[in-house]
Design a protein around this motif. Structure first.
Motif, PDB file in Angstrom:
ATOM      1  N   MET A   1       0.885  -0.979   0.013  1.00 22.71           N
ATOM      2  CA  MET A   1       0.111  -0.095  -0.268  1.00 22.71           C
ATOM      3  C   MET A   1       0.299   1.441  -0.475  1.00 22.71           C
ATOM      4  SD  MET A   1      -2.567   1.066   2.689  1.00 22.71           S
ATOM      5  CE  MET A   1      -1.484   2.318   3.924  1.00 22.71           C
ATOM      6  N   THR A   2       0.754   1.959  -1.114  1.00 27.29           N
ATOM      7  CA  THR A   2       1.652   3.223  -1.077  1.00 27.29           C
ATOM      8  C   THR A   2       0.349   4.565  -0.062  1.00 27.29           C
ATOM      9  OG1 THR A   2       2.174   2.422  -3.230  1.00 27.29           O
ATOM     10  CG2 THR A   2       2.768   4.544  -2.684  1.00 27.29           C
ATOM     11  N   PRO A   3       1.176   5.268   0.880  1.00 30.84           N
ATOM     12  CA  PRO A   3       0.106   6.207   1.234  1.00 30.84           C
ATOM     13  C   PRO A   3       0.605   7.298   0.284  1.00 30.84           C
ATOM     14  CG  PRO A   3       1.531   6.065   2.664  1.00 30.84           C
ATOM     15  CD  PRO A   3       2.446   4.543   1.192  1.00 30.84           C
ATOM     16  N   ILE A   4      -1.084   7.916   0.693  1.00 28.12           N
ATOM     17  CA  ILE A   4      -1.060   8.955  -0.702  1.00 28.12           C
ATOM     18  C   ILE A   4      -0.826  10.363   0.427  1.00 28.12           C
ATOM     19  CG2 ILE A   4      -2.717  10.622  -2.317  1.00 28.12           C
ATOM     20  CD1 ILE A   4      -4.480   7.280  -1.840  1.00 28.12           C
ATOM     21  N   HIS A   5      -0.149  10.738   0.183  1.00 28.80           N
ATOM     22  CA  HIS A   5       0.332  12.226   1.113  1.00 28.80           C
ATOM     23  C   HIS A   5       0.378  13.747   0.551  1.00 28.80           C
ATOM     24  CE1 HIS A   5       2.020  10.702   4.226  1.00 28.80           C
ATOM     25  NE2 HIS A   5       3.051   9.941   3.533  1.00 28.80           N
ATOM     26  N   ALA A   6      -0.866  14.652   0.296  1.00 29.36           N
ATOM     27  CA  ALA A   6      -1.016  15.058  -0.367  1.00 29.36           C
ATOM     28  C   ALA A   6      -1.471  16.421   0.734  1.00 29.36           C
ATOM     29  CB  ALA A   6      -1.973  15.634  -1.085  1.00 29.36           C
ATOM     30  N   GLN A   7      -1.289  17.674   0.669  1.00 26.94           N
ATOM     31  CA  GLN A   7      -2.016  18.494   2.280  1.00 26.94           C
ATOM     32  C   GLN A   7      -2.492  19.660   1.149  1.00 26.94           C
ATOM     33  OE1 GLN A   7       0.180  19.170   5.822  1.00 26.94           O
ATOM     34  NE2 GLN A   7      -0.467  17.732   4.701  1.00 26.94           N
ATOM     35  N   ARG A   8      -3.901  19.792   1.869  1.00 23.17           N
ATOM     36  CA  ARG A   8      -4.893  20.830   1.797  1.00 23.17           C
ATOM     37  C   ARG A   8      -4.118  21.753   3.466  1.00 23.17           C
ATOM     38  NH1 ARG A   8     -11.723  19.585   2.329  1.00 23.17           N
ATOM     39  NH2 ARG A   8     -12.374  21.751   2.735  1.00 23.17           N
ATOM     40  N   THR A   9      -5.148  22.779   2.632  1.00 30.76           N
ATOM     41  CA  THR A   9      -5.139  23.658   3.165  1.00 30.76           C
ATOM     42  C   THR A   9      -6.725  23.951   3.923  1.00 30.76           C
ATOM     43  OG1 THR A   9      -3.838  25.569   1.315  1.00 30.76           O
ATOM     44  CG2 THR A   9      -4.152  26.559   3.805  1.00 30.76           C
ATOM     45  N   ALA A  10      -7.020  23.874   5.213  1.00 29.85           N
ATOM     46  CA  ALA A  10      -8.501  24.307   5.388  1.00 29.85           C
ATOM     47  C   ALA A  10      -7.573  24.693   7.251  1.00 29.85           C
ATOM     48  CB  ALA A  10      -8.818  22.378   6.101  1.00 29.85           C
ATOM     49  N   ALA A  11      -9.016  25.493   7.124  1.00 29.27           N
ATOM     50  CA  ALA A  11      -9.092  26.713   8.496  1.00 29.27           C
ATOM     51  C   ALA A  11      -8.561  26.082   9.711  1.00 29.27           C
ATOM     52  CB  ALA A  11     -10.323  27.039   8.407  1.00 29.27           C
ATOM     53  N   LEU A  12      -8.780  24.408   9.871  1.00 28.54           N
ATOM     54  CA  LEU A  12      -9.389  24.499  11.028  1.00 28.54           C
ATOM     55  C   LEU A  12      -8.133  22.758  11.666  1.00 28.54           C
ATOM     56  CD1 LEU A  12     -12.356  22.820  11.927  1.00 28.54           C
ATOM     57  CD2 LEU A  12     -11.104  24.355  13.403  1.00 28.54           C
ATOM     58  N   GLU A  13      -7.537  23.199  10.630  1.00 26.35           N
ATOM     59  CA  GLU A  13      -5.844  22.165  10.329  1.00 26.35           C
ATOM     60  C   GLU A  13      -4.925  22.685  11.531  1.00 26.35           C
ATOM     61  OE1 GLU A  13      -5.023  19.529  11.395  1.00 26.35           O
ATOM     62  OE2 GLU A  13      -5.053  18.712   9.129  1.00 26.35           O
ATOM     63  N   ILE A  14      -4.235  21.961  12.855  1.00 29.04           N
ATOM     64  CA  ILE A  14      -3.425  22.746  13.184  1.00 29.04           C
ATOM     65  C   ILE A  14      -1.755  21.451  12.795  1.00 29.04           C
ATOM     66  CG2 ILE A  14      -1.794  23.255  15.275  1.00 29.04           C
ATOM     67  CD1 ILE A  14      -4.679  23.030  16.338  1.00 29.04           C
ATOM     68  N   PRO A  15      -0.983  21.617  12.517  1.00 26.10           N
ATOM     69  CA  PRO A  15       0.153  20.772  12.159  1.00 26.10           C
ATOM     70  C   PRO A  15       1.269  20.015  12.997  1.00 26.10           C
ATOM     71  CG  PRO A  15       0.046  23.040  10.897  1.00 26.10           C
ATOM     72  CD  PRO A  15      -0.188  22.897  12.100  1.00 26.10           C
ATOM     73  N   ALA A  16       1.048  19.624  13.136  1.00 28.74           N
ATOM     74  CA  ALA A  16       1.249  18.307  13.571  1.00 28.74           C
ATOM     75  C   ALA A  16       2.610  18.712  14.908  1.00 28.74           C
ATOM     76  CB  ALA A  16       2.290  16.854  13.760  1.00 28.74           C
ATOM     77  N   ASN A  17       3.898  19.640  14.281  1.00 31.50           N
ATOM     78  CA  ASN A  17       4.892  20.074  15.370  1.00 31.50           C
ATOM     79  C   ASN A  17       3.811  21.472  16.175  1.00 31.50           C
ATOM     80  OD1 ASN A  17       4.333  21.730  13.258  1.00 31.50           O
ATOM     81  ND2 ASN A  17       6.678  21.995  12.991  1.00 31.50           N
ATOM     82  N   ARG A  18       2.957  21.920  15.988  1.00 33.25           N
ATOM     83  CA  ARG A  18       2.581  23.403  16.179  1.00 33.25           C
ATOM     84  C   ARG A  18       1.407  23.191  17.737  1.00 33.25           C
ATOM     85  NH1 ARG A  18       1.925  28.305  17.882  1.00 33.25           N
ATOM     86  NH2 ARG A  18       0.306  29.873  17.184  1.00 33.25           N
ATOM     87  N   PHE A  19       1.007  21.654  17.221  1.00 31.25           N
ATOM     88  CA  PHE A  19      -0.028  20.814  17.513  1.00 31.25           C
ATOM     89  C   PHE A  19       0.359  20.523  19.493  1.00 31.25           C
ATOM     90  CE2 PHE A  19      -2.615  17.434  19.685  1.00 31.25           C
ATOM     91  CZ  PHE A  19      -3.777  17.599  19.716  1.00 31.25           C
ATOM     92  N   ARG A  20       1.813  20.128  19.494  1.00 23.92           N
ATOM     93  CA  ARG A  20       2.966  19.647  20.139  1.00 23.92           C
ATOM     94  C   ARG A  20       2.974  20.521  20.887  1.00 23.92           C
ATOM     95  NH1 ARG A  20       6.654  17.652  16.962  1.00 23.92           N
ATOM     96  NH2 ARG A  20       5.274  15.374  17.183  1.00 23.92           N
ATOM     97  N   GLU A  21       3.252  21.639  19.650  1.00 23.31           N
ATOM     98  CA  GLU A  21       3.683  23.063  21.222  1.00 23.31           C
ATOM     99  C   GLU A  21       2.972  23.487  21.871  1.00 23.31           C
ATOM    100  OE1 GLU A  21       5.054  27.082  19.391  1.00 23.31           O
ATOM    101  OE2 GLU A  21       5.650  25.553  17.851  1.00 23.31           O
ATOM    102  N   ILE A  22       1.222  23.566  21.722  1.00 22.57           N
ATOM    103  CA  ILE A  22       0.617  24.594  22.395  1.00 22.57           C
ATOM    104  C   ILE A  22       0.184  23.398  22.895  1.00 22.57           C
ATOM    105  CG2 ILE A  22      -2.393  24.841  21.718  1.00 22.57           C
ATOM    106  CD1 ILE A  22      -1.162  25.167  18.874  1.00 22.57           C
ATOM    107  N   GLY A  23       0.058  22.340  22.718  1.00 20.81           N
ATOM    108  CA  GLY A  23      -0.913  20.920  23.558  1.00 20.81           C
ATOM    109  C   GLY A  23      -0.347  20.607  24.506  1.00 20.81           C
ATOM    110  N   HIS A  24       1.471  21.428  24.888  1.00 15.70           N
ATOM    111  CA  HIS A  24       1.876  20.812  26.096  1.00 15.70           C
ATOM    112  C   HIS A  24       2.080  22.529  26.942  1.00 15.70           C
ATOM    113  CE1 HIS A  24       5.564  18.346  24.195  1.00 15.70           C
ATOM    114  NE2 HIS A  24       4.855  17.397  23.957  1.00 15.70           N
ATOM    115  N   ARG A  25       2.046  23.237  26.728  1.00 16.64           N
ATOM    116  CA  ARG A  25       1.498  24.670  27.845  1.00 16.64           C
ATOM    117  C   ARG A  25       0.409  24.364  27.371  1.00 16.64           C
ATOM    118  NH1 ARG A  25       4.284  28.059  23.895  1.00 16.64           N
ATOM    119  NH2 ARG A  25       3.017  28.343  22.334  1.00 16.64           N
ATOM    120  N   LEU A  26      -0.672  23.746  27.296  1.00 17.26           N
ATOM    121  CA  LEU A  26      -2.331  23.650  28.153  1.00 17.26           C
ATOM    122  C   LEU A  26      -2.239  22.728  29.351  1.00 17.26           C
ATOM    123  CD1 LEU A  26      -4.846  24.492  27.703  1.00 17.26           C
ATOM    124  CD2 LEU A  26      -5.719  22.400  26.138  1.00 17.26           C
TER     125      LEU A  26
END
Ligand SMILES: *Cc1c(COP(=O)(O)O)cnc(C)c1O
Length: 498
Positions: A1-26
């Protein structure tokens, strides 16, 4: 199985590194908050105007989005500055527990995977965890582990689910398709006058009308009067009505009284009535090795309602209903629309929870309960529940010994008492209105001061202060401080009245 990697820009998305940062602070701020609870006021004691002004209630819906980190920081402040903290060690108001911290982490995990527990295929592991949670709750209180059961929003829904199950199982006609009608005998449910108000909602919303509930008087210890119950059932049968349900309460909402459950089971058996136990508050006390016979009698019930968000210290919301005969529960709720797969009748087949209750899409509320059960274990829970009961008993003794206080009741972990200095309306009914008003005022003053938080109960027409210890953070020192806090407030207020 080849994963399909494509990125859409969506108003609710939070990229992983940002999620980690915000989440740790919370998470850091939450940890600090939990640590600071004993130093906070239990209740902010603010007017609705103040709270709405802080929120900016009338601001319109934002047209454009905002930075999630900033939003979480701001919301954290809003919540911490304007909330009542039931996790405070001095919170003994209502039967609301302090929440186990693992529940907060469980909710984060549950929301991240986001299983839909309506159907097995949408939530394979989550459904099995819920089924195991139901099994463990049954095991904990000594109820058959092969019973039917489901998690619901709370005690009200758990009780109502049992009520509807009893209605379908007991009505001698097909009540699901034919409903109730003038040509049918009137269905009757029996419950003591101390029963929680869910039963009125249930009778009303199932089309029976609240008049279907027969309120049975209680004895001097707030327990259902068995003779009055028998007499009423008999009279209703003579009048052509159809008695179907008796509700016993394991821990009443005002004083924690326990109805004589074994005797109720016997009556229900003899009279062919469905026996339901409302154990929203007290059922988990049946897990104690020294549980009194009165409460252990819930093991004979056809259904039991419990509230993990009370004595299992789960964060809101988590209720649970158990039904002895699994089929009776499913038969009450199952329909077979063409767009859902049908459940296998094999008892080991996976459960489709939408067939066992009111909800269709369902969240993973089981996770916080399951993790807490595993963190503490049965022994951990026995210790916490027994400690809560001991604290309520210590309070009762301290109040009894206090010259200016009068103790009323102590059942399970609820103690009721009032400020009643010597000389106040001691002999006649003279002063009873005043003493009620004074205690009401004491309650308000204590809530405003914010060191402790009590609620109220009426016992024999007397306004009482009520401490419900469903709080694993409360210690004996907190409890010992309470009588003097009440007496001081009482004295100050009485001086002002004089
Ligand atoms: C709390 C309680 C209820 C209602 O439960 P919720 O979780 O608030 O819906 C019903 N009966 C009793 C005895 C209770 O203590």
């Amino acid at each position: 199985m080849t994963p399909i990697h494509a990125q859409r820009t969506a108003a609710l998305e939070i990229p992983a590194n940002r999620f980690r940062e915000i989440g740790h602070r919370l998470v850091d701020r939450i940890a600090e908050f939990l640590d600071s609870l004993p130093d906070q006021k239990v209740s902010p004691g603010m007017s609705p105007e103040t709270v709405r002004a802080a929120l900016g209630f009338k601001k319109p819906l934002p047209l454009n989005g905002s930075d999630p980190d900033q939003l979480l920081q701001e919301t954290f402040d809003l919540m911490v500055q304007h909330s009542l903290f039931n996790g405070h060690p001095g919170f003994w108001g209502y039967i609301t527990s302090s929440a186990a911290p693992i529940g907060a982490l469980a909710d984060l995990l549950a929301a991240s995977i986001n299983p839909n527990l309506g159907g097995w295929a949408l939530s394979p592991m989550a459904t099995e965890i819920e089924a195991q949670t139901v099994r463990w709750i049954a095991e904990m209180i000594g109820y058959p582990v092969d019973c039917g059961g489901t998690l619901v929003s709370g005690g009200n829904l758990a009780n109502m689910t049992a009520f509807w199950t009893a209605r379908r199982a007991m009505a001698p006609w097909d009540v699901r398709s034919q409903g109730l009608g003038p040509d049918r005998p009137r269905l009757r449910a029996y419950a003591s006058t101390e029963t929680h108000t869910w039963i009125e909602k249930a009778a009303d919303l199932s089309g029976m009308g609240t008049g279907a509930v027969r309120w049975i008087q209680t004895d001097e210890a707030q327990r259902i009067d068995l003779n009055a119950l028998r007499t009423q059932v008999e009279a209703d049968r003579r009048a052509g009505d159809f008695p179907f349900l008796v509700v016993g309460t394991a821990g009443t909402v005002s004083t924690g009284a326990i109805d004589p459950l074994p005797a109720l089971a016997e009556i229900c058996e003899a009279e062919h009535l469905w026996f339901h136990v409302d154990g929203a508050y007290g059922a988990f006390a049946a897990a104690l090795p020294e549980a009194p016979e009165a409460i252990a009698g819930l093991r004979q019930a056809d259904s039991v309602a419990l509230d993990p968000h009370k004595w299992l210290y789960a964060p809101l919301e988590a209720g649970c209903v158990l039904v002895r005969e699994k089929k009776a529960l499913r038969d009450t709720f199952v329909f077979h629309p063409p767009y859902y797969p049908e459940e296998d009748q094999d008892p080991d087949a996976p459960i489709f929870y939408h067939e066992y209750g009111l909800q269709n899409s369902r969240g993973f509320r089981a996770l916080k309960v399951w993790l807490a059960l595993r963190q503490a274990g049965l022994n951990g829970y026995r210790q916490m529940i027994a400690d809560d009961v001991d604290l309520a008993r210590e309070l009762f003794e301290a109040v009894t010994a206090h010259p200016d206080l009068e103790a009323f009741t102590q059942n399970l972990s609820i103690t009721t008492f009032r400020y009643h200095p010597p000389g106040w309306g001691a002999t006649s009914s003279e002063g009873s209105e005043e003493i009620n008003a004074l205690n009401q005022k004491i309650l308000e003053v204590l809530q405003e001061r914010g060191q402790v938080y009590l609620s109220q109960a009426m016992v024999d027409g007397k306004f009482c202060l009520r401490a419900c210890v469903v709080n694993f953070r409360t210690s004996a020192a907190h409890m010992r401080a309470l009588p003097d806090l009440v007496a001081e407030a009482g004295r100050e207020l009485a001086d002002r009245i004089d």
